[in-house]
Design an enzyme around this catalytic site. Sequence first.
Site, PDB file in Angstrom:
ATOM      1  N   GLY A   1      46.305  42.351  36.289  1.00 28.42           N
ATOM      2  CA  GLY A   1      46.430  40.921  36.044  1.00 28.42           C
ATOM      3  C   GLY A   1      46.631  40.081  37.280  1.00 28.42           C
ATOM      4  O   GLY A   1      46.823  38.872  37.194  1.00 28.42           O
ATOM      5  N   HIS A   2      46.583  40.695  38.433  1.00 29.09           N
ATOM      6  CA  HIS A   2      46.903  39.953  39.665  1.00 29.09           C
ATOM      7  C   HIS A   2      45.877  40.277  40.736  1.00 29.09           C
ATOM      8  O   HIS A   2      46.165  41.051  41.635  1.00 29.09           O
ATOM      9  CB  HIS A   2      48.301  40.343  40.136  1.00 29.09           C
ATOM     10  CG  HIS A   2      48.944  39.349  41.039  1.00 29.09           C
ATOM     11  ND1 HIS A   2      48.861  39.410  42.397  1.00 29.09           N
ATOM     12  CD2 HIS A   2      49.685  38.253  40.776  1.00 29.09           C
ATOM     13  CE1 HIS A   2      49.535  38.413  42.934  1.00 29.09           C
ATOM     14  NE2 HIS A   2      50.047  37.708  41.972  1.00 29.09           N
ATOM     15  N   PHE A   3      44.803  39.841  40.782  1.00 26.84           N
ATOM     16  CA  PHE A   3      44.033  38.861  40.042  1.00 26.84           C
ATOM     17  C   PHE A   3      42.753  39.514  39.567  1.00 26.84           C
ATOM     18  O   PHE A   3      42.178  40.291  40.319  1.00 26.84           O
ATOM     19  CB  PHE A   3      43.695  37.664  40.924  1.00 26.84           C
ATOM     20  CG  PHE A   3      44.888  36.869  41.350  1.00 26.84           C
ATOM     21  CD1 PHE A   3      45.438  35.930  40.500  1.00 26.84           C
ATOM     22  CD2 PHE A   3      45.466  37.064  42.589  1.00 26.84           C
ATOM     23  CE1 PHE A   3      46.537  35.180  40.897  1.00 26.84           C
ATOM     24  CE2 PHE A   3      46.565  36.322  42.989  1.00 26.84           C
ATOM     25  CZ  PHE A   3      47.101  35.376  42.136  1.00 26.84           C
TER      26      PHE A   3
END
Length: 107
Positions: A21-23
């Site tokens: 989720g990052h990124f």
Amino acid sequence: MSEPALQLTRCIAADHPAFAGHFPGRPLLPGALLLAEVMEALRTSPPLSARIGERPTIAHAKFLAPIGPGDELGITVHDEAHGLRFEVRRGGVLAASGRLLPELAVQ
């Protein structure tokens, strides 16, 4: 400059859950997790770990280059009069640096 009190290498797993989720499309290790890597490295040295305590203060931290999946990090720590100075390198590139101060004693 003084000799390092600690030097070690850590590898960031390509499948680390933070990358999901990052990124999306450009996975980066969040700065907080990079600091956690520094803290884990310090825990390998009982004298340094005792010097700063369980919850040291982050006097300052600079994040200068991205860390991605599978990157190998070189962590160097210098013991100084008022705390510990650290540098994290990815290859020859300085990726992060900062200073940790000892945990304040509860009175």
